[in-house]
Every structure is written in structure tokens, then in C-alpha cells.
Enzyme design. Structure first.
Site, PDB file in Angstrom:
ATOM      1  N   LYS A 205     -12.022  -8.727  32.359  1.00 25.52           N
ATOM      2  CA  LYS A 205     -12.111  -8.586  33.814  1.00 25.52           C
ATOM      3  C   LYS A 205     -13.483  -8.099  34.273  1.00 25.52           C
ATOM      4  CE  LYS A 205      -8.766  -5.514  33.578  1.00 25.52           C
ATOM      5  NZ  LYS A 205      -8.833  -5.141  32.129  1.00 25.52           N
TER       6      LYS A 205
ATOM      7  N   HIS B  68      -5.686   4.641  29.709  1.00 27.95           N
ATOM      8  CA  HIS B  68      -7.002   4.363  30.293  1.00 27.95           C
ATOM      9  C   HIS B  68      -7.408   5.593  31.095  1.00 27.95           C
ATOM     10  CE1 HIS B  68     -10.402   2.511  32.163  1.00 27.95           C
ATOM     11  NE2 HIS B  68     -10.147   1.333  31.632  1.00 27.95           N
TER      12      HIS B  68
ATOM     13  N   GLU C 200     -10.715  -0.864  24.792  1.00 29.66           N
ATOM     14  CA  GLU C 200     -10.880  -2.010  25.706  1.00 29.66           C
ATOM     15  C   GLU C 200     -12.125  -1.813  26.573  1.00 29.66           C
ATOM     16  OE1 GLU C 200      -7.253  -1.683  27.901  1.00 29.66           O
ATOM     17  OE2 GLU C 200      -5.991  -2.162  26.196  1.00 29.66           O
TER      18      GLU C 200
HETATM   19  C1  LIG Z   1      -6.234  -1.990  31.203  1.00 31.96           C
HETATM   20  C2  LIG Z   1      -7.718  -1.937  31.297  1.00 31.96           C
HETATM   21  N1  LIG Z   1      -8.434  -1.982  30.161  1.00 31.96           N
HETATM   22  C3  LIG Z   1      -9.778  -1.961  30.185  1.00 31.96           C
HETATM   23  C4  LIG Z   1     -10.469  -1.893  31.372  1.00 31.96           C
HETATM   24  C5  LIG Z   1     -11.969  -1.881  31.320  1.00 31.96           C
HETATM   25  O1  LIG Z   1     -12.427  -0.637  31.679  1.00 31.96           O
HETATM   26  P1  LIG Z   1     -13.982  -0.289  31.636  1.00 31.96           P
HETATM   27  O2  LIG Z   1     -14.689  -1.407  32.279  1.00 31.96           O
HETATM   28  O3  LIG Z   1     -14.054   0.982  32.401  1.00 31.96           O
HETATM   29  O4  LIG Z   1     -14.365  -0.110  30.207  1.00 31.96           O
HETATM   30  C6  LIG Z   1      -9.768  -1.793  32.589  1.00 31.96           C
HETATM   31  C7  LIG Z   1     -10.476  -1.669  33.850  1.00 31.96           C
HETATM   32  O5  LIG Z   1      -9.922  -1.560  34.925  1.00 31.96           O
HETATM   33  C8  LIG Z   1      -8.346  -1.828  32.549  1.00 31.96           C
HETATM   34  O6  LIG Z   1      -7.616  -1.765  33.673  1.00 31.96           O
END
Ligand SMILES: Cc1ncc(COP(=O)(O)O)c(C=O)c1O
Length: 377
Positions: free
Chosen positions: A46, A183, A259
Site C-alpha cells: 500500500k 501495528h 510489514e
Molecule cells: C497492516 C499494515 N501493515 C503494514 C503497514 C505499513 O506501515 P508502514 O508504512 O508504517 O511501515 C500498514 C500501514 O498502514 C498497515 O496498515
């Protein structure tokens, strides 16, 4: 990126552009792995789902966190030439579907891939049992998100007090719960969030064990901060504390995954735009760029991020306002940016803009998103 290289790209491609440097992507991913050798890194698609980014990370052995069927398909497209067995092993070993809320249609489409998915409530257990019973499950836990720029705990996560019952409930519905995920919130600069989350998880792990439930996957999520400025702690500081806590609280040979999104992709991109208008309002210079909040700078709204604008020119600076090209006043990049006197057609740029930026760009007002230029790919 240096000015000379950026100027060359402007000459070839015009503006607005986002320059994505794949050497930086590789370096960020490899650094993450090196600093946390016990942790398998699932890139959070994402943050930036550009297929070229997925390709580069795939080529260096990354795993992937997807959160929609479309993200799943973007990653799956990379393995389409593998045999069926190889594809299945890749999905088991290197993909997690980490959105705790999924539609019935999504689950129906996912089921044949027998993926690892997250959940955090009873209704979701019933949905998964009905539409994707071949999935493996991770329980998403609600953990402190204190001080993180993007807070997630008000939307997702089972309370620690209900966690073991939710695991038993999934088991009762013939689903296999493989572990626990959390998270700490995105752009987390408070290491205590990780420390407390690991403690909460380890307590739940022990209670589950005492009830005969053997968990084997610990997912520490994302949240690792990008260094937008020097006040942000380096990943190295987070890694040494997280490694020590994982070793202390989970000494047995479990699978540990993360993640990371932002910390892999943010520093790999530079946005370049052009001054298309200039005015003085209440004595303050105002510059209008051909990129803005509805486009590459959308992270100002959706990601609560402040980006600084840099000029290729030197000389005395003044406080000024910087706006995007649309007719909406929300399209305000900054009301207090320090820039030298700029002219129409001058270029400006912003570094560290690879995460949650182009990903939420729109076509609002008829202005298309910036063109992405991939270098060193
Ligand atoms: C379930 C989950 N995993 C991973 C991420 C990625 O987080 P980051 O970009 O802070 O590493 C997000 C971000 O919203 C998330 O909702």
C-alpha cells in the site's frame, strides 16, 4: 539525488515527475534485513504499489504484505510463470493478506490460494470460516500507537483481554491460527510502542500455550519511520531494541515477520515540479506549482506528512506560500516555506516522497498524476 541528474531528467521528461531510484529501494530493503536478521520483511504494498517497485523487491527476495485483492494480483503477476506448486509455496512463504476486514467476495477469491490473513473480531472469523476456510490466520492485536504520526489502533486490533478467546473461537470454527500480528502506527518514533506490543504479545502467547494452543508466527507490522529530518531516530536504534526484546521474549525458534512500507520506499523518490504561477498576497510571495495536494503531495492530507520544497536556485530566502495547480484552496502545500525568489518556469523538488504520496494521487480538476521515472531499475 544531485541537481545535475535531476535537471537532466527534467529536460528529457518535463514535469511534474517523481524520480524513483531503485538502488535506494534495494539499499533500504537490504539494510532492514541486515539490521533485523531474525525478521522476514514483507514490503507493505500500500505504501507504493508501482509494479516496477514490486519487481525490484521481488528480484531481491522480498516478501509482500497486501491489503486488497488488487494488491494481491499485482504481486501474483510476478509469479505467474512459476509452476503451480512454486506459486503456492511463494504465497505461503512470501505473501500475507494483512487487512483485518475483508469482503465475502475478496475471501472467495483468496480461498484457492490458501493465504495467511489477519483478523481481529468474531464476525470476521465467521466470514473467513464461510468463504475462505483454507486460510491461515494471524490475530491482529490492538497495541499502543502513542506518538505515531498515523494512528491505527482506533480502527483495528483485538483487545489483549479478548485475544486468547478470539483464537479459541477461530479454532472452534475449524480455522488454524498461526500467530499474532500488531501495528504500532505508521511513522512511529516511539520505540516503547514496539517494546510494549512485544510484551503484550508474549503474555498472550503464554496464555494460549497454557490452553494447548501453539502459536508460531510473530508479525511485528510496519511503522518503522522514514528519516524525513534528522530528528527522526535511525532504524538501527529501533532494530537493536526490537532484536533484543524478541530474543528475550521469544527465545524458541518461531517465525518472525514485519510489514515495513514507508521505511523501504519513502527515501527512494524525489518529486520535481515547475512554478506555473506567482503572486504576492498580504505581502507574502505565493508560488503555484504544477503538482499539489490532490497529486504527489496527497500525503499532506492522507499521511499527515509535511514535505519541504527545495529550489535549484541559491540566494536569499523568504517565507512564502506554495500551492498546487487546482482551483481548490485545500490544494496548499505550505503556508510557510523558505525559498529564494522564484520565477515562472523555475523547478523545485521534494525529497523522501516515495511513500503514501503518488499512491493516493487523484485526477482531480483534470490534472493527471505526475509521471513516475524509474532509475537504476
Ligand atoms: C497492516 C499494515 N501493515 C503494514 C503497514 C505499513 O506501515 P508502514 O508504512 O508504517 O511501515 C500498514 C500501514 O498502514 C498497515 O496498515
Amino acid at each position: 539525488m544531485n541537481h545535475k541528474a535531476l535537471r537532466r531528467l527534467i529536460k528529457t521528461h518535463g514535469t511534474p515527475i517523481i524520480v524513483m531510484d531503485h538502488d535506494v529501494l534495494r539499499k533500504n530493503y537490504e539494510r532492514f534485513r541486515e539490521l533485523m536478521p531474525r525478521v522476514q520483511a514483507y514490503y507493505a504494498v500500500k505504501a507504493n504499489s508501482d509494479p516496477a517497485i514490486i519487481q525490484t523487491l521481488y528480484d531481491i527476495g522480498a516478501s509482500f504484505d497486501v491489503a486488497s485483492i488488487s494488491e494481491f494480483r499485482t504481486v501474483h503477476a510476478k509469479i505467474i510463470d512459476l509452476t503451480e506448486d512454486e506459486q503456492q509455496n511463494f504465497i505461503w512463504d512470501r505473501i500475507i493478506y494483512a487487512n483485518p476486514i475483508k469482503t465475502a467476495e475478496t475471501l472467495l477469491q483468496l480461498d484457492k490460494y490458501k493465504p495467511l490473513v489477519t483478523y481481529d473480531n468474531h464476525e470476521e472469523v465467521m466470514k473467513i470460516a464461510k468463504y475462505a476456510p483454507h486460510s491461515g490466520l494471524l490475530l491482529r492485536l490492538c497495541v499502543p500507537n502513542i506518538g505515531s504520526v498515523v494512528e491505527l489502533s482506533s480502527k483495528f486490533g483485538a483487545l489483549p483481554s479478548e485475544a486468547v478467546d478470539l483464537i479459541s473461537f477461530a479454532n472452534y470454527n475449524k480455522l488454524v491460527v498461526e500467530g499474532i500480528s500488531f501495528h504500532v502506527g505508521s511513522q512511529c518514533t516511539n520505540i516503547q510502542n514496539y517494546v510494549q506490543a512485544l510484551h503484550l504479545t508474549s503474555d498472550i502467547w503464554s496464555v494460549a500455550k497454557s490452553r494447548g494452543i501453539d502459536l508460531k508466527v510473530l508479525d511485528i507490522g510496519g511503522g518503522f519511520p522514514a528519516r524525513y529530518d534528522k530528528t527522526i531516530p535511525a532504524l538501527r536504534k529501533f532494530a537493536s531494541i526490537i532484536n533484543a526484546e524478541i530474543d528475550r521474549l521469544f527465545p524458541e525458534p518461531i517465525e518472525v515477520i514485519a510489514e515495513p512500507g514507508r521505511c523501504i520506499v519513502a527515501s527512494a523518490a524525489t518529486a520535481v515540479s515547475t512554478v506555473i504561477g506567482k503572486a504576492v498576497r498580504s505581502g507574502k510571495p505565493c508560488y503555484y506549482l504544477n503538482d499539489g495536494v490532490y497529486h504527489t503531495y496527497s500525503g499532506i492530507i492522507f499521511d499527515h506528512c509535511h514535505y519541504s520544497i527545495k529550489s535549484f536556485k541559491s540566494g536569499p530566502t523568504m517565507i512564502c506560500s506554495v500551492f498546487g495547480p487546482t482551483c481548490d484552496a485545500l490544494d496548499t502545500i505550505s503556508l510557510a516555506e523558505e525559498l529564494p525568489d522564484l520565477d515562472i518556469d523555475d523547478n523545485v523538488y521534494t525529497e523522501n516522497i516515495g511513500a503514501y504520496s503518488g499512491a493516493s494521487s487523484t485526477h482531480f480538476n483534470g490534472f493527471p498524476p505526475a509521471t513516475v521515472i524509474h532509475i537504476n531499475s
